[in-house]
Design a protein around this motif. Structure first.
Motif, PDB file in Angstrom:
ATOM      1  N   ASP A  29      52.522   0.718 -29.095  1.00  0.00           N
ATOM      2  CA  ASP A  29      51.306   0.130 -29.664  1.00  0.00           C
ATOM      3  C   ASP A  29      50.411  -0.358 -28.532  1.00  0.00           C
ATOM      4  OD1 ASP A  29      53.124  -1.334 -32.452  1.00  0.00           O
ATOM      5  OD2 ASP A  29      52.172   0.643 -32.233  1.00  0.00           O
ATOM      6  N   GLN A  63      38.565  12.993 -34.195  1.00  0.00           N
ATOM      7  CA  GLN A  63      38.804  11.557 -34.179  1.00  0.00           C
ATOM      8  C   GLN A  63      37.867  10.819 -33.231  1.00  0.00           C
ATOM      9  OE1 GLN A  63      41.352   9.744 -35.915  1.00  0.00           O
ATOM     10  NE2 GLN A  63      41.494  11.635 -37.100  1.00  0.00           N
ATOM     11  N   GLN A  99      39.839   3.430 -35.559  1.00  0.00           N
ATOM     12  CA  GLN A  99      41.125   3.979 -35.116  1.00  0.00           C
ATOM     13  C   GLN A  99      40.898   5.382 -34.539  1.00  0.00           C
ATOM     14  OE1 GLN A  99      44.035   2.336 -35.264  1.00  0.00           O
ATOM     15  NE2 GLN A  99      43.377   0.586 -36.506  1.00  0.00           N
ATOM     16  N   VAL A 100      41.210   5.548 -33.252  1.00  0.00           N
ATOM     17  CA  VAL A 100      41.023   6.837 -32.578  1.00  0.00           C
ATOM     18  C   VAL A 100      42.390   7.388 -32.175  1.00  0.00           C
ATOM     19  CG1 VAL A 100      40.003   8.044 -30.616  1.00  0.00           C
ATOM     20  CG2 VAL A 100      38.756   6.163 -31.718  1.00  0.00           C
ATOM     21  N   GLU A 101      42.721   8.564 -32.704  1.00  0.00           N
ATOM     22  CA  GLU A 101      43.985   9.205 -32.357  1.00  0.00           C
ATOM     23  C   GLU A 101      43.798  10.144 -31.164  1.00  0.00           C
ATOM     24  OE1 GLU A 101      46.368   9.252 -36.625  1.00  0.00           O
ATOM     25  OE2 GLU A 101      45.420  11.094 -35.887  1.00  0.00           O
ATOM     26  N   LYS A 142      51.655  11.963 -30.426  1.00  0.00           N
ATOM     27  CA  LYS A 142      50.352  11.461 -30.873  1.00  0.00           C
ATOM     28  C   LYS A 142      50.324   9.942 -30.767  1.00  0.00           C
ATOM     29  CE  LYS A 142      48.327  13.542 -34.243  1.00  0.00           C
ATOM     30  NZ  LYS A 142      47.955  14.048 -35.596  1.00  0.00           N
ATOM     31  N   ARG A 160      47.568   6.218 -30.925  1.00  0.00           N
ATOM     32  CA  ARG A 160      46.421   5.679 -31.649  1.00  0.00           C
ATOM     33  C   ARG A 160      45.854   4.491 -30.888  1.00  0.00           C
ATOM     34  NH1 ARG A 160      47.508   4.408 -37.793  1.00  0.00           N
ATOM     35  NH2 ARG A 160      47.632   6.685 -37.748  1.00  0.00           N
ATOM     36  N   LYS A 184      43.019   1.357 -31.117  1.00  0.00           N
ATOM     37  CA  LYS A 184      42.194   0.541 -32.000  1.00  0.00           C
ATOM     38  C   LYS A 184      41.029  -0.044 -31.211  1.00  0.00           C
ATOM     39  CE  LYS A 184      42.454  -3.394 -35.174  1.00  0.00           C
ATOM     40  NZ  LYS A 184      43.329  -4.463 -35.728  1.00  0.00           N
TER      41      LYS A 184
END
Length: 512
Positions: A124, A161, A192-194, A207, A209, A211
Motif C-alpha cells: 500500500d 487509468q 485511484q490510478v492503477e 498491478k 494502485r 491514491k
C-alpha cells in the motif's frame, strides 16, 4: 551326504555374493535430481537386494531436507536458495544405509536447484498529495515497491487509468500538473490510478494502485541508490549489488549520461550496466587479492553521477568497506590434499603390513618344518672312536649318514633350516600378532577418517587437524620398527584414487 555339502556350499556362496552386491537405489528417471525453487521433491531410497536397513543423510544441515530412517525423502527448496545472477546451484549430500551386520552403503547425490523468478511486490503506497497548476512528482519505485528476488523493476502505466496530462516513467516517476477543474474534483473524491510493475528480464508483472489527493508536495530530483546505505561492508568474496534509479523533473529524455568515479582504479568500469536510460545496476566482487595480507580491511569510495542535457550534474557518494577474507577455494584444495595424502600414507602402510605378513607366515612355516629336519647328531668335543654308516631309510640309499662313536657326535644332517631355526619361532609369531594389531587399527582409523571428512565442509572444522594427529600417531606406531618393513615403500605419487577407494570405501575422490 556329498550332495548336501555341495548344496550348503552353493547356498553360502550365494549369500556371500548377495551380501557383497548391496547398493542404494534412487529414482532412475532423467533429471530427477534437477528441481526448481519451491518445487517439492519426494522419493524413497531403497537398498538392493532389499533387506532391513537404517537410513541417514549427511551434509543437509540448514537445507530443511526431510529424510527418515525408512528412506523416505522430501524437500522443497526455499526461494532464496539460488542467487538470481547464478541461476543454478548444486548441492551435494551423502545418503547412507546401515545394515544389521554393521556394514554401510553410502552414495553422494548432487541436486541441481534452478532459480524461480517471482513477480514484484507492491504494498500500500502513501497518498500522493498534489498542488494545483504545479508539476507534482511522485516516485513509485521506493521501499513499498520491490522485487523479492532482487531483480531490477520497470513501472508501466495503464493508459485508461492515467488522468489527462499525467505521465509515468519506467522508473516509477509519476508526474502530473492538474488543471483547476481536476484539482477541484479531488476535494471530495480521491483519484485511484492503477499501474503495472514488471521485473527484468523475466517480465513478471504485478498491478499496483496509487491514491491521489489535494495537498502541497514537491520532490527534488535525485539519484536513488538501492539499498540506500552510505556505507556498505562486504567481504572479498562477496558481491555488492546496487540499483541506480535516476529521476529528472524535466522528463526522461533530459538525462544524457550516468556513470561513476572510483578512488581505486581496481574497481572496473564494466561494473555499471545500464538497463534503461534511467535505471542502471552496479555489480562488483572485489576478489580475494583486493585487501593486502597485512591489512584487515580497506575502505574505498565511489561517486555515482548523472548529467542532463543542460550539463546539470547530480552525484551521490557511497563508501565500501572490504574485509580481508580467507581464500576458501585454496583452503579447500589444501585441506583435500591433506585428507588424501594421509589416507595414501595409511594405504601404503597397510600394503607394507600385508606384504610383511605373507613373509612372516612363510618364515613361520619354514621354522616349524626346520625343527623336524634338524641334524640327527650334534658335534661336541671329546674322543672319537670311529665312524659307522647308519641307514635312515632302507628304501633310499641316499639317506645314509655317518655316526661317530665315543664322546663326540658330529652333525652331518641337513642344514637347510639353519638360518630359520636359529631364530625363535615364538619371535616370529609375536611379530605376526603385532602386524595384525597395527593393520586393524590403521584400517579402522582410516575408514573413520575417510567417512567423516568426505565433504569439504566437514574438513573446515577444527577437529580435522586433531584427527590427522590421531591417525599419524598410529601410522608411527613404535612397534613398526620391530617388523623390519621395507624402507623402499611404494611411491605415494603413484597411488591413484581407485586404489584408495578399494581400501577405504568412503573416500571422496572429488573435492565436494
Amino acid at each position: 551326504m556329498k550332495h548336501l555339502n555341495i548344496f550348503i556350499f552353493l547356498f553360502c556362496s550365494c549369500l556371500t555374493t548377495l551380501a557383497q552386491n548391496h547398493h542404494l537405489v534412487f529414482p532412475d528417471s532423467a533429471g530427477w535430481n534437477v528441481l526448481n525453487e519451491n518445487q517439492e521433491l519426494a522419493f524413497r531410497v531403497k537398498i538392493a537386494p532389499e533387506i532391513p536397513a537404517f537410513f541417514s543423510i549427511e551434509g543437509a544441515e540448514g537445507l530443511n531436507m526431510n529424510f527418515d530412517t525408512l528412506g523416505n525423502f522430501s524437500w522443497k527448496p526455499s526461494y532464496d536458495l539460488v542467487d538470481r545472477v547464478a541461476q543454478t546451484k548444486d548441492i551435494t549430500v551423502i545418503f547412507q544405509a546401515t545394515l544389521r551386520d554393521g556394514k554401510r552403503e553410502r552414495k553422494p547425490i548432487t541436486f541441481t536447484i534452478k532459480h524461480v523468478n517471482r513477480p514484484p511486490v507492491v504494498e500500500d503506497l502513501p497518498v500522493f498529495y498534489v498542488k494545483q497548476s504545479n508539476l507534482n512528482t511522485y516516485q513509485i519505485a521506493n521501499d513499498y515497491v520491490y522485487d523479492p528476488d532482487g531483480d531490477p523493476i520497470v513501472i508501466k502505466s495503464i493508459q485508461s487509468q492515467m488522468p489527462e496530462g499525467s505521465g509515468l516513467s519506467s522508473l516509477g516517476q509519476f508526474t502530473w500538473t492538474p488543471s483547476r477543474s481536476q484539482f477541484s474534483s479531488l476535494k471530495n473524491n480521491s483519484l485511484q490510478v492503477e499501474f503495472i510493475v514488471q521485473d527484468q528480464p523475466d517480465k513478471a508483472e504485478t498491478k499496483g494502485r496509487l491514491k491521489i489527493s489535494q495537498t502541497q508536495q514537491d520532490l527534488p530530483p535525485e539519484i536513488l541508490i538501492v539499498p540506500g546505505d552510505s556505507l556498505f561492508s562486504i567481504k572479498e568474496d562477496e558481491t555488492l549489488n546496487l540499483k541506480i534509479y535516476i529521476s529528472d523533473p524535466n522528463g526522461d529524455d533530459n538525462v544524457r549520461s550516468v556513470g561513476f568515479i572510483p578512488n581505486d582504479k581496481r574497481v572496473p568500469s564494466t561494473g555499471l550496466k545500464e538497463n534503461t536510460l534511467l535505471q542502471s545496476e552496479f555489480t562488483w566482487t572485489p576478489g580475494y587479492e583486493f585487501v593486502d595480507d597485512a591489512q584487515n580491511s580497506i575502505t574505498t569510495e565511489i561517486v555515482f553521477f548523472v548529467i542532463d542535457k543542460s550539463n546539470n550534474r547530480t552525484q551521490r557518494k557511497v563508501r565500501i568497506k572490504i574485509t580481508d577474507t580467507e581464500n576458501l577455494i585454496k583452503k579447500d584444495g589444501h585441506l583435500y590434499q591433506k585428507y588424501r595424502s594421509n589416507l595414501v600414507d595409511a594405504l601404503i602402510l597397510i600394503q607394507q603390513l600385508d606384504a610383511n605378513q605373507k613373509k612372516l607366515n612363510a618364515d613361520y612355516k619354514k621354522a616349524k618344518k626346520g625343527k623336524k629336519n634338524r641334524s640327527i647328531v650334534n658335534a661336541s668335543l671329546g674322543a672319537v672312536t670311529g665312524f659307522t654308516p647308519a641307514v635312515v631309510d632302507n628304501s633310499d640309499q641316499s639317506k645314509v649318514v655317518s655316526a661317530v662313536g665315543g664322546t663326540t657326535v658330529l652333525t652331518l644332517g641337513t642344514l637347510e633350516a639353519t638360518e630359520v631355526v636359529g631364530r625363535s619361532k615364538e619371535n616370529i609369531l609375536e611379530k605376526i600378532k603385532i602386524g595384525i594389531d597395527i593393520r586393524n587399527k590403521i584400517q579402522s582409523l582410516g575408514d573413520e577418517f575417510a567417512r567423516k571428512y568426505a565433504l569439504k565442509s566437514s574438513r573446515r572444522n577444527a577437529e580435522f587437524d586433531k584427527d590427522i594427529e590421531k591417525l599419524r600417531a598410529n601410522l608411527n606406531d613404535q612397534r613398526i620398527v620391530l617388523l623390519e618393513l621395507d624402507a623402499y615403500a611404494k611411491n605415494a605419487a603413484k597411488i591413484d584414487d581407485r586404489e584408495i577407494k578399494k581400501v577405504f570405501v568412503d573416500f571422496a575422490d572429488e573435492q565436494k
